[in-house]
Design a protein around this motif. Sequence first.
Motif, PDB file in Angstrom:
ATOM      1  N   HIS A 181      -2.519   1.696   5.054  1.00 38.88           N
ATOM      2  CA  HIS A 181      -1.599   2.828   5.169  1.00 38.88           C
ATOM      3  C   HIS A 181      -1.006   3.175   3.809  1.00 38.88           C
ATOM      4  CE1 HIS A 181      -1.990   2.142   9.420  1.00 38.88           C
ATOM      5  NE2 HIS A 181      -1.181   3.143   9.695  1.00 38.88           N
ATOM      6  N   ILE A 182      -0.764   4.438   3.613  1.00 40.61           N
ATOM      7  CA  ILE A 182      -0.122   4.878   2.380  1.00 40.61           C
ATOM      8  C   ILE A 182       0.928   5.924   2.727  1.00 40.61           C
ATOM      9  CG2 ILE A 182      -2.174   4.486   0.988  1.00 40.61           C
ATOM     10  CD1 ILE A 182      -2.348   7.634   0.858  1.00 40.61           C
ATOM     11  N   GLN A 183       1.742   6.235   1.760  1.00 42.69           N
ATOM     12  CA  GLN A 183       2.624   7.392   1.889  1.00 42.69           C
ATOM     13  C   GLN A 183       2.377   8.301   0.700  1.00 42.69           C
ATOM     14  OE1 GLN A 183       6.523   5.676   2.038  1.00 42.69           O
ATOM     15  NE2 GLN A 183       6.694   5.486  -0.177  1.00 42.69           N
ATOM     16  N   SER A 186      -8.519   0.801  -3.575  1.00 41.74           N
ATOM     17  CA  SER A 186      -7.767   2.029  -3.751  1.00 41.74           C
ATOM     18  C   SER A 186      -6.410   1.758  -4.379  1.00 41.74           C
ATOM     19  CB  SER A 186      -7.589   2.734  -2.407  1.00 41.74           C
ATOM     20  OG  SER A 186      -6.758   1.947  -1.576  1.00 41.74           O
ATOM     21  N   ALA A 243       4.425   3.862  -4.397  1.00 41.46           N
ATOM     22  CA  ALA A 243       3.813   4.826  -5.313  1.00 41.46           C
ATOM     23  C   ALA A 243       3.205   4.054  -6.486  1.00 41.46           C
ATOM     24  CB  ALA A 243       4.867   5.800  -5.825  1.00 41.46           C
ATOM     25  N   PRO A 244       2.156   4.603  -7.105  1.00 46.58           N
ATOM     26  CA  PRO A 244       1.474   3.857  -8.166  1.00 46.58           C
ATOM     27  C   PRO A 244       2.421   3.352  -9.245  1.00 46.58           C
ATOM     28  CG  PRO A 244       0.232   5.812  -7.588  1.00 46.58           C
ATOM     29  CD  PRO A 244       1.511   5.882  -6.821  1.00 46.58           C
ATOM     30  N   THR A 280       0.804  -1.212   0.000  1.00 48.38           N
ATOM     31  CA  THR A 280       0.000   0.000   0.000  1.00 48.38           C
ATOM     32  C   THR A 280       0.840   1.267   0.000  1.00 48.38           C
ATOM     33  OG1 THR A 280      -0.138  -0.143   2.392  1.00 48.38           O
ATOM     34  CG2 THR A 280      -1.964  -1.051   1.141  1.00 48.38           C
ATOM     35  N   THR A 281       2.078   1.180   0.441  1.00 46.98           N
ATOM     36  CA  THR A 281       2.873   2.406   0.503  1.00 46.98           C
ATOM     37  C   THR A 281       3.668   2.654  -0.765  1.00 46.98           C
ATOM     38  OG1 THR A 281       4.628   1.169   1.599  1.00 46.98           O
ATOM     39  CG2 THR A 281       3.102   2.399   3.004  1.00 46.98           C
ATOM     40  N   GLU A 321       5.380   2.556  -8.912  1.00 46.07           N
ATOM     41  CA  GLU A 321       6.332   1.571  -8.397  1.00 46.07           C
ATOM     42  C   GLU A 321       5.654   0.263  -8.017  1.00 46.07           C
ATOM     43  OE1 GLU A 321       9.116   5.032  -6.353  1.00 46.07           O
ATOM     44  OE2 GLU A 321       7.858   3.734  -5.138  1.00 46.07           O
ATOM     45  N   LEU A 364      -8.238   2.117   6.298  1.00 48.11           N
ATOM     46  CA  LEU A 364      -8.362   1.397   5.029  1.00 48.11           C
ATOM     47  C   LEU A 364      -6.990   1.066   4.458  1.00 48.11           C
ATOM     48  CD1 LEU A 364     -11.184   3.637   3.495  1.00 48.11           C
ATOM     49  CD2 LEU A 364     -11.438   1.415   4.588  1.00 48.11           C
ATOM     50  N   ALA A 374     -10.532  -1.233   0.796  1.00 42.09           N
ATOM     51  CA  ALA A 374      -9.165  -0.742   0.962  1.00 42.09           C
ATOM     52  C   ALA A 374      -8.312  -1.145  -0.225  1.00 42.09           C
ATOM     53  CB  ALA A 374      -8.569  -1.316   2.244  1.00 42.09           C
TER      54      ALA A 374
END
Lengths: 249, 157
Positions: free
Chosen positions: B76-78, A130, A22-23, A19-20, A25, B74, A127
Motif C-alpha cells: 500500500h502507498i499514499q 518500488s 513519502a520518498p 510503504t506509505t 520521509e 504490491l 513490491a
Amino acid sequence: MTFPALLDERERKALAALTTAAPEERTTDVREFHGSDPQANSTTALFILPMHSPSSGSWVPTDPSRWWQSMHHERTISDVRSPAYLAGRYRALHTSLHPDVLYGEVIGRLVTATVGLGAAGSAIVGALHSLCDWKRAEEFHPQNLQHHVASTPAQERTAPAAWTVRGSAPKPSSASPKARVGTQGRGSMTPLADWFKKNKEAFAGRWVALDEKGQFLDADVSRAALRRRLLAAGQLRGVVLTQVPDTSE
Amino acid sequence: MLVLQDAGGHTPWSQGAAGFISAPHGNHRYFIGVRCQLGSQLNEEIAQLDTAAEWSVIGPDVAEELEDDLGDELGHIQMRTSRGLIVGPLRRLRIALLADEGMGNNVDVEATVLVAADWAGPVMLGFKGFLERLRIGIDPGASAVDEPRVYFGSYTD
C-alpha cells in the motif's frame, strides 16, 4: 501465498508504515544482492537490506561486505540457502545492532519468502523494489563487492569467499517491464474532441458513451449503470466511456 | 512514426501516435486526455496523461470492472494529489495506449497502478510504473497546421 498471509499483524503494520512514507520521509532503504555459488548448482539468493533504523535514527553499517559476512559466517552454502537460517540469522543480526528489530523482522521474513517461495517471493521483492532509492546503487555494484571480497584475507571470508557476485548492477524493478508494440490503431480522438467542445457544458459531470465516430450513444450519472446498459445492448466493445469535466467547480 | 537521427543513423523512435483531448476547465481537467484500454475491458477510456503524477491511478468503479485483470497487491502507498491524499494498493494492470487509425500501432504496457478507493477523478497515467516504461512525446499542436498529438513507442532492446 499472498503478501498479507505471509506476515503477521505487527509486520503488516510495519510494512505499511514503510510503504506509505513519502520518498523524502523514508528512513529505511532497501537493497538487493544477487549471489551465486560456483560449487553448488546455480544457487541464487536475494538479500534485501535495511539500511537505517527509523525509530532509533541510527544507521546500520552500510558496508555490504559486513552483511555478507555476517549472513554467511562459518556456514556452508547449503545452510545459507536455508530460509529458516536466513531469517533467524537476519533477526539476530538486527537485534545485535540496534534495539529496533521490527524492520529487520519484516525484511527477514521477506528474505525467507524470497528464498523459499519462488514466484511468490519474487512478487514480494518486486513490491519492495518500488521502495528502493537507487541513487546509491553504485555502492552495491557487483564490481565493488567483488573488489572487497578479493581484498579480504581468506580466513576472514569463509563462506562469503565461496560466493561470487554475478549479473549486472541492480536495476529498479520498474525498468524491467517494457512496453510492447500492440495491434494496429483504429478510431480517432478527433471526433471525440469535437463532441467535447460542443457538448461539455450540457453533459458536465456525467458519464457518456461515444462511438469511434464521436456519435453520442448514452449518458448517466453512474458509470456502472451506463456500462451495464451498453453491455446488455451489445454496444460496449470499442465505445469510449468518459466523464465529462464538471465546469461548475 | 518518429525517427531518431544520430551519429549511428536513423532508428525508429515511436510506433504509434494519437490525438489528445484538452479540456482545461472544471473538475476533471483533461489537459492531455488520451484514449486507452485497461486490461481486458471491451470499452475504451479517456485517461489523463500526467507526467507530474507519481503513479497512475484508477478509482473504485474502474477497479471493480477490472478485478480479474488486476494483479496481486504490491503493498500500500499514499500519494498526494490536487484532490488531497489518496491511499491504496499498487497492482499490476496492462494498459494499452491506443493509436489513431493510420497512425501506427497501439503500445501495451505492463503497468503498475494505484487503486484508490476514494479517487473520483479520471484514470490517471503517471510516471512510475507507466510512463517510465515507454517512450512518449507530446506535440501540443500549437501551429496552425499541426494537430495536438502524442507519440509513443516501445524500447527495442
